[in-house]
Write a protein that holds these residues in place. Structure first.
Motif, PDB file in Angstrom:
ATOM      1  N   LEU A 156       0.860  -1.181   0.000  1.00  0.00           N
ATOM      2  CA  LEU A 156       0.000   0.000   0.000  1.00  0.00           C
ATOM      3  C   LEU A 156       0.898   1.233   0.000  1.00  0.00           C
ATOM      4  CD1 LEU A 156      -3.186   0.633   2.095  1.00  0.00           C
ATOM      5  CD2 LEU A 156      -1.383   2.355   2.025  1.00  0.00           C
ATOM      6  N   LEU A 157       0.702   2.101  -0.975  1.00  0.00           N
ATOM      7  CA  LEU A 157       1.426   3.363  -1.060  1.00  0.00           C
ATOM      8  C   LEU A 157       0.544   4.462  -0.478  1.00  0.00           C
ATOM      9  CD1 LEU A 157       3.749   5.177  -1.983  1.00  0.00           C
ATOM     10  CD2 LEU A 157       2.724   5.185  -4.283  1.00  0.00           C
ATOM     11  N   HIS A 158       0.995   5.042   0.623  1.00  0.00           N
ATOM     12  CA  HIS A 158       0.259   6.073   1.353  1.00  0.00           C
ATOM     13  C   HIS A 158       0.893   7.422   1.034  1.00  0.00           C
ATOM     14  CE1 HIS A 158      -0.597   7.802   5.690  1.00  0.00           C
ATOM     15  NE2 HIS A 158      -1.125   8.543   4.741  1.00  0.00           N
ATOM     16  N   ILE A 159       0.113   8.317   0.395  1.00  0.00           N
ATOM     17  CA  ILE A 159       0.608   9.628  -0.005  1.00  0.00           C
ATOM     18  C   ILE A 159      -0.223  10.713   0.682  1.00  0.00           C
ATOM     19  CG2 ILE A 159       1.099  11.174  -1.931  1.00  0.00           C
ATOM     20  CD1 ILE A 159       1.037   8.718  -3.774  1.00  0.00           C
ATOM     21  N   ASP A 160       0.443  11.677   1.292  1.00  0.00           N
ATOM     22  CA  ASP A 160      -0.217  12.860   1.830  1.00  0.00           C
ATOM     23  C   ASP A 160       0.245  14.072   1.044  1.00  0.00           C
ATOM     24  OD1 ASP A 160      -1.919  11.978   3.882  1.00  0.00           O
ATOM     25  OD2 ASP A 160      -0.222  11.733   5.262  1.00  0.00           O
ATOM     26  N   ALA A 161      -0.713  14.945   0.688  1.00  0.00           N
ATOM     27  CA  ALA A 161      -0.370  16.123  -0.108  1.00  0.00           C
ATOM     28  C   ALA A 161      -0.732  17.436   0.573  1.00  0.00           C
ATOM     29  CB  ALA A 161      -1.067  16.052  -1.470  1.00  0.00           C
ATOM     30  N   SER A 162      -1.336  17.374   1.755  1.00  0.00           N
ATOM     31  CA  SER A 162      -1.740  18.605   2.432  1.00  0.00           C
ATOM     32  C   SER A 162      -0.533  19.382   2.932  1.00  0.00           C
ATOM     33  CB  SER A 162      -2.657  18.281   3.609  1.00  0.00           C
ATOM     34  OG  SER A 162      -2.979  19.461   4.324  1.00  0.00           O
ATOM     35  N   SER A 163      -0.612  20.709   2.830  1.00  0.00           N
ATOM     36  CA  SER A 163       0.426  21.567   3.387  1.00  0.00           C
ATOM     37  C   SER A 163       0.281  21.710   4.900  1.00  0.00           C
ATOM     38  CB  SER A 163       0.360  22.959   2.740  1.00  0.00           C
ATOM     39  OG  SER A 163       0.602  22.876   1.356  1.00  0.00           O
ATOM     40  N   ARG A 164      -0.878  21.347   5.421  1.00  0.00           N
ATOM     41  CA  ARG A 164      -1.107  21.438   6.859  1.00  0.00           C
ATOM     42  C   ARG A 164      -0.433  20.274   7.584  1.00  0.00           C
ATOM     43  NH1 ARG A 164      -7.462  22.882   8.010  1.00  0.00           N
ATOM     44  NH2 ARG A 164      -7.565  24.877   6.885  1.00  0.00           N
ATOM     45  N   PRO A 165       0.289  20.544   8.650  1.00  0.00           N
ATOM     46  CA  PRO A 165       0.847  19.447   9.454  1.00  0.00           C
ATOM     47  C   PRO A 165      -0.228  18.892  10.391  1.00  0.00           C
ATOM     48  CG  PRO A 165       1.473  21.538  10.420  1.00  0.00           C
ATOM     49  CD  PRO A 165       0.708  21.869   9.163  1.00  0.00           C
ATOM     50  N   GLY A 166      -0.038  17.677  10.824  1.00  0.00           N
ATOM     51  CA  GLY A 166      -0.961  17.089  11.789  1.00  0.00           C
ATOM     52  C   GLY A 166      -2.299  16.724  11.177  1.00  0.00           C
ATOM     53  N   ARG A 167      -3.172  16.195  12.030  1.00  0.00           N
ATOM     54  CA  ARG A 167      -4.479  15.723  11.592  1.00  0.00           C
ATOM     55  C   ARG A 167      -5.583  16.471  12.330  1.00  0.00           C
ATOM     56  NH1 ARG A 167      -2.885   9.475  12.995  1.00  0.00           N
ATOM     57  NH2 ARG A 167      -1.000   9.386  11.690  1.00  0.00           N
ATOM     58  N   ALA A 220      -6.934  -5.105   9.025  1.00  0.00           N
ATOM     59  CA  ALA A 220      -7.458  -6.171   8.160  1.00  0.00           C
ATOM     60  C   ALA A 220      -6.343  -7.023   7.553  1.00  0.00           C
ATOM     61  CB  ALA A 220      -8.313  -5.560   7.051  1.00  0.00           C
ATOM     62  N   ARG A 221      -5.196  -6.380   7.242  1.00  0.00           N
ATOM     63  CA  ARG A 221      -4.106  -7.072   6.551  1.00  0.00           C
ATOM     64  C   ARG A 221      -2.771  -6.680   7.200  1.00  0.00           C
ATOM     65  NH1 ARG A 221      -5.191  -9.293   1.534  1.00  0.00           N
ATOM     66  NH2 ARG A 221      -3.036  -8.883   0.911  1.00  0.00           N
ATOM     67  N   PRO A 222      -2.492  -7.209   8.384  1.00  0.00           N
ATOM     68  CA  PRO A 222      -1.310  -6.768   9.149  1.00  0.00           C
ATOM     69  C   PRO A 222       0.029  -7.113   8.506  1.00  0.00           C
ATOM     70  CG  PRO A 222      -2.360  -8.658  10.198  1.00  0.00           C
ATOM     71  CD  PRO A 222      -3.301  -8.194   9.125  1.00  0.00           C
ATOM     72  N   ASP A 223       0.055  -8.045   7.579  1.00  0.00           N
ATOM     73  CA  ASP A 223       1.323  -8.436   6.967  1.00  0.00           C
ATOM     74  C   ASP A 223       1.682  -7.617   5.736  1.00  0.00           C
ATOM     75  OD1 ASP A 223       1.704 -10.433   8.877  1.00  0.00           O
ATOM     76  OD2 ASP A 223       0.555 -11.894   7.708  1.00  0.00           O
ATOM     77  N   ASP A 224       0.778  -6.754   5.302  1.00  0.00           N
ATOM     78  CA  ASP A 224       1.041  -5.962   4.105  1.00  0.00           C
ATOM     79  C   ASP A 224       2.111  -4.905   4.363  1.00  0.00           C
ATOM     80  OD1 ASP A 224      -0.773  -7.407   2.697  1.00  0.00           O
ATOM     81  OD2 ASP A 224      -2.258  -5.812   2.483  1.00  0.00           O
ATOM     82  N   ARG A 225       2.782  -4.525   3.290  1.00  0.00           N
ATOM     83  CA  ARG A 225       3.837  -3.510   3.355  1.00  0.00           C
ATOM     84  C   ARG A 225       3.219  -2.137   3.139  1.00  0.00           C
ATOM     85  NH1 ARG A 225       7.605  -1.946  -1.195  1.00  0.00           N
ATOM     86  NH2 ARG A 225       9.383  -0.864  -0.255  1.00  0.00           N
ATOM     87  N   ILE A 226       3.590  -1.162   3.973  1.00  0.00           N
ATOM     88  CA  ILE A 226       3.116   0.209   3.846  1.00  0.00           C
ATOM     89  C   ILE A 226       4.300   1.096   3.480  1.00  0.00           C
ATOM     90  CG2 ILE A 226       1.913   2.130   4.949  1.00  0.00           C
ATOM     91  CD1 ILE A 226       0.212  -0.404   4.812  1.00  0.00           C
ATOM     92  N   VAL A 227       4.163   1.838   2.390  1.00  0.00           N
ATOM     93  CA  VAL A 227       5.186   2.795   1.962  1.00  0.00           C
ATOM     94  C   VAL A 227       4.584   4.193   2.073  1.00  0.00           C
ATOM     95  CG1 VAL A 227       6.626   3.586   0.049  1.00  0.00           C
ATOM     96  CG2 VAL A 227       6.238   1.129   0.391  1.00  0.00           C
ATOM     97  N   TYR A 228       5.295   5.100   2.736  1.00  0.00           N
ATOM     98  CA  TYR A 228       4.751   6.444   2.977  1.00  0.00           C
ATOM     99  C   TYR A 228       5.517   7.498   2.196  1.00  0.00           C
ATOM    100  CZ  TYR A 228       3.049  10.591   5.388  1.00  0.00           C
ATOM    101  OH  TYR A 228       2.488  11.814   5.676  1.00  0.00           O
TER     102      TYR A 228
END
Length: 229
Positions: free
Chosen positions: A4-15, A39-47
């Motif tokens: 799973l490729l996780h991309i954030d594009a917001s200029s705001r820091p934090g949530r 749901a899928r704990p063995d999957d690879r996460i790329v940020y």
């Protein structure tokens, strides 16, 4: 195991919800990834955070290098394309792309536009041949069964298809066009609205988006299991 490729594009820091003036899209992508890992704990996460660390914009040198055949590239060309190659490699390795893309002035943030310009690569994500019958270009990712999830946020409301501001929405339609050009047509979009109003309507919109994320993570996780079987 999927990636799973996780991309954030917001200029705001934090949530939002955790920090004052935090990002709604960072909140939504984090919720998606948390549910996915459950749901899928063995999957690879790329940020990849292109909001706080945007890729370099395309330059004339970049274009020269990208449109030079790999075997003919000079050392400086490989260096110029190194960051772009890393972004393309991440995209090619991903089964699911989850992108938090807020609406800025009716379009995507500058950092995400720079990301797009770096991953739309001749010979890597799309093909081009002037002598080819019909259209000279074609998508190169069509057979990879990738899914794109766009998690957005808007200050106003009514940007969905058929609604009052749909004509001004240049986020989801733009991303569907770009990623479809590469061969990624399986696209899902969820967005929070009413940010500028900061009232019950915003809270209700956040709640709907988070519930839909819970449903979507389950649907996509199940579809991957079915594909493996």
């Amino acid at each position: 195991m999927a990636t799973l490729l996780h991309i954030d594009a917001s200029s705001r820091p934090g949530r939002s919800g955790d920090q004052p003036h935090g990002s709604h899209t960072r909140r939504l992508t984090a919720r998606f990834v948390e549910r996915w890992q459950t749901a899928r704990p063995d999957d690879r996460i790329v940020y990849r955070d292109v909001g706080r660390h945007p890729p370099s914009p395309v330059t004339g040198e970049w274009i020269h290098a990208a449109f030079t055949k790999p075997a003919q590239r000079e050392p400086w060309m490989h260096e110029t394309l190194a960051a772009s190659d890393a972004l393309v490699d991440e995209l090619l390795a991903a089964d699911i792309i989850v992108a938090g893309v807020p609406m800025y002035n009716f379009g995507v943030p500058a950092g995400f536009k720079a990301y797009i310009d770096n991953i739309v690569r001749v010979g890597r994500t799309f093909g081009f041949d002037r002598s080819r019958p019909g259209l000279p270009y074609w998508p190169m990712l069509s057979d990879m069964r990738k899914r794109l999830v766009i998690l957005g946020a808007r200050g106003d409301y009514g940007y969905a298809a058929g609604e009052r501001m749909a004509h001004a929405n240049h986020v989801e339609p733009h991303l569907r066009t770009v990623f479809g050009y590469l061969g990624i047509d399986d696209v899902y979009a969820i967005a929070v609205e009413y940010d500028e109003f900061a009232d019950q309507r915003l809270r209700a919109s956040l709640g709907r988006a988070e519930r839909r994320i819970e449903e979507l993570t389950g649907e996509l996780a199940k579809s991957l299991e079915t594909a493996v079987c």
